[in-house]
Scaffold this active site. Structure first.
Site, PDB file in Angstrom:
ATOM      1  N   PHE A 137       0.855  -1.192   0.000  1.00 13.25           N
ATOM      2  CA  PHE A 137       0.000   0.000   0.000  1.00 13.25           C
ATOM      3  C   PHE A 137       0.885   1.235   0.000  1.00 13.25           C
ATOM      4  CE2 PHE A 137      -2.310   3.506   1.935  1.00 13.25           C
ATOM      5  CZ  PHE A 137      -3.474   3.500   1.179  1.00 13.25           C
ATOM      6  N   ASP A 222       9.031   1.935   1.495  1.00 11.64           N
ATOM      7  CA  ASP A 222       7.962   2.788   2.000  1.00 11.64           C
ATOM      8  C   ASP A 222       7.833   2.531   3.497  1.00 11.64           C
ATOM      9  OD1 ASP A 222       5.652   4.042   2.758  1.00 11.64           O
ATOM     10  OD2 ASP A 222       4.455   3.341   1.055  1.00 11.64           O
ATOM     11  N   LYS A 251       3.219   9.301   8.385  1.00 10.13           N
ATOM     12  CA  LYS A 251       2.370   9.054   9.561  1.00 10.13           C
ATOM     13  C   LYS A 251       2.874   9.569  10.920  1.00 10.13           C
ATOM     14  CE  LYS A 251      -0.745   5.593   7.836  1.00 10.13           C
ATOM     15  NZ  LYS A 251      -0.475   4.916   6.564  1.00 10.13           N
TER      16      LYS A 251
HETATM   17  C1  LIG Z   1      -0.775   5.189   5.179  1.00  6.01           C
HETATM   18  C2  LIG Z   1       0.231   4.789   4.175  1.00  6.01           C
HETATM   19  C3  LIG Z   1       0.451   5.547   3.010  1.00  6.01           C
HETATM   20  C4  LIG Z   1      -0.414   6.725   2.652  1.00  6.01           C
HETATM   21  O1  LIG Z   1      -0.290   7.768   3.558  1.00  6.01           O
HETATM   22  P1  LIG Z   1      -1.347   8.997   3.499  1.00  6.01           P
HETATM   23  O2  LIG Z   1      -0.771   9.967   4.478  1.00  6.01           O
HETATM   24  O3  LIG Z   1      -2.669   8.453   3.889  1.00  6.01           O
HETATM   25  O4  LIG Z   1      -1.341   9.512   2.115  1.00  6.01           O
HETATM   26  C5  LIG Z   1       1.468   5.158   2.164  1.00  6.01           C
HETATM   27  N1  LIG Z   1       2.233   4.086   2.430  1.00  6.01           N
HETATM   28  C6  LIG Z   1       2.062   3.335   3.537  1.00  6.01           C
HETATM   29  C7  LIG Z   1       2.959   2.175   3.787  1.00  6.01           C
HETATM   30  C8  LIG Z   1       1.039   3.650   4.440  1.00  6.01           C
HETATM   31  O5  LIG Z   1       0.845   2.881   5.512  1.00  6.01           O
END
Ligand SMILES: *Cc1c(COP(=O)(O)O)cnc(C)c1O
Length: 405
Positions: A137, A222, A251
């Protein structure tokens, strides 16, 4: 509660399936709803409020910067942004790294897409493809959405382009075979968060590193969900044998204020040139000061080591539930990002029943409950969580001490 739900339905897009609770206040690991009821938070937003709610050091940093300077645009130098980029050099251990600040996880991934594409195209105009993992994700902007390994989320917005190839998250051979000279980057998480709290095997991370080295591609990790202490190290990759070229962060960086960052080392640090990218709010003084307070607090209070210890203790509590409760069949993840796997697809019911008992968790998959408490969680709170979850599992399954058959 009902009043707010009706007003929301009349005024907002129905993009979120919300739980029927309206929180009005938070303090540490506790949340309070509009009737004054207390909840124990084992979700931290979604791995966001890692210092607990309304941490005084962060609140003070926000308030004092809000009275000093809030915004001047990125046309000028601002000190907190530079100090924060230096803090990222220190905590990644990458003294030569360069950072670009944005406002969210999706934006960090978008910036990394542009960075890796620029880096690739300097070698070969056709070197623009990315290999990513099923179940990964990376956010909801169009670029990160295509990287996200969930075809159902692509469908309503096609065409999104054809520059991403997905491979299974646990198959090093498939990953190796998918990378070629037109690959500019391989995109992974070390522990897939939204994908169900699924660890990516070390062999896949190593295959990604080797394939990138062989083909002049960049390895992007990521760390939007795993970064800033959650896995018991500053960044999740530091708990593996693999060093990426680029990390994406967001986050937990500012404990709830919107900030994102892409950090690149070595050749990747030359990826973005003047004019390649920009953000009006990115790295602004207030969010940068809040993030500096987060990094300072984690360092001063030894929260990396504490998170590692509490992660082990959390794993012990979950394993014990698996040993005693027929509905609990497995544990995934590590550090303070773990999931309890259920024998049946009743995670939404478990989450709802837990909320009714004052425990905030999340059904990350139909059969898995995500637990992501604040880094400063205490052992007694782990016990409390385990007792509540046990009561919930018992109530959902009916008996609780018989065999599932
Ligand atoms: C939450 C998340 C995102 C997206 O972050 P947003 O601030 O909601 O755009 C991208 N990559 C990972 C691994 C995430 O957990």
């Amino acid at each position: 509660m009902t009043g707010w739900a009706a007003r929301e339905a009349a005024a907002l897009f129905p993009t979120y399936a919300r739980r029927p609770v309206t929180f009005v206040r938070g303090e540490g690991t506790r949340l309070y709803d509009d009737s004054g009821r207390e909840y124990l938070d084992f979700l931290s937003g979604l791995s966001v409020t890692s210092l607990g709610h309304c941490h005084p050091a962060v609140a003070d940093a926000i308030a004092s910067q809000a009275r000093t300077l809030v915004h001047v645009s990125n046309l000028f130098f601002t000190q907190p942004q530079i100090e924060l980029a230096e803090r990222l050099q220190e905590t990644t251990g990458w003294q030569d790294s360069k950072t670009f600040f944005c406002n969210s996880g999706a934006e960090a991934n978008e910036a990394a897409i542009k960075l890796t594409r620029r880096h690739g195209k300097r070698q070969d105009a056709a070197k623009v493809n990315v290999v990513a993992l099923d179940g990964g994700f990376h956010g909801r902007l169009l670029g990160p959405l295509l990287l996200t390994g969930n075809p159902a989320k692509h469908e309503p917005f096609q065409p999104l382009g054809d520059w991403v190839r997905h491979v299974p998250h646990d198959d090093p051979g498939a990953l190796t075979a998918a990378v070629d000279d037109q690959t500019c980057a391989v995109w992974v998480e070390v522990l897939q968060g939204e994908g169900g709290v699924r660890p990516v095997p070390p062999a896949v991370l190593q295959a990604a590193r080797d394939a990138c080295d062989r083909h002049g591609a960049l390895l992007v990790v990521d760390e939007v969900q795993t970064g800033v202490g959650r896995l018991g190290s500053w960044y999740g990759f530091q708990g593996t044998d693999v060093v990426p070229d680029v990390v994406c962060l967001a986050k937990a960086m500012a404990n709830g204020l919107p900030i994102g960052a892409v950090v690149a080392r070595g050749a990747a640090a030359g990826g973005l040139a003047a004019g390649d990218h920009a953000s009006t709010f990115g790295g602004g003084p207030v969010v940068a000061k809040a993030a500096l307070a987060v990094y300072d607090t984690i360092s001063q209070e030894g929260l990396i080591e504490h998170a590692a210890a509490m992660g082990r203790a959390l794993g012990d509590r979950l394993v014990s539930l698996v040993e005693r409760m027929p509905l609990a069949v497995g544990v995934r993840g590590h550090g303070l990002l773990q999931a309890l796997v259920l024998a049946e697809p009743v995670a939404a019911d478990v989450t709802g029943a837990a909320l009714d008992r004052g425990l905030v968790v999340n059904d990350v998959a139909p059969d898995a409950i995500r637990l992501a408490p604040a880094l400063l969680i205490k052992e007694a709170e782990l016990d409390h969580m385990a007792e509540e979850l046990e009561a919930v599992l018992r109530s959902i399954h009916g008996d609780g001490d018989g065999d599932i058959s």
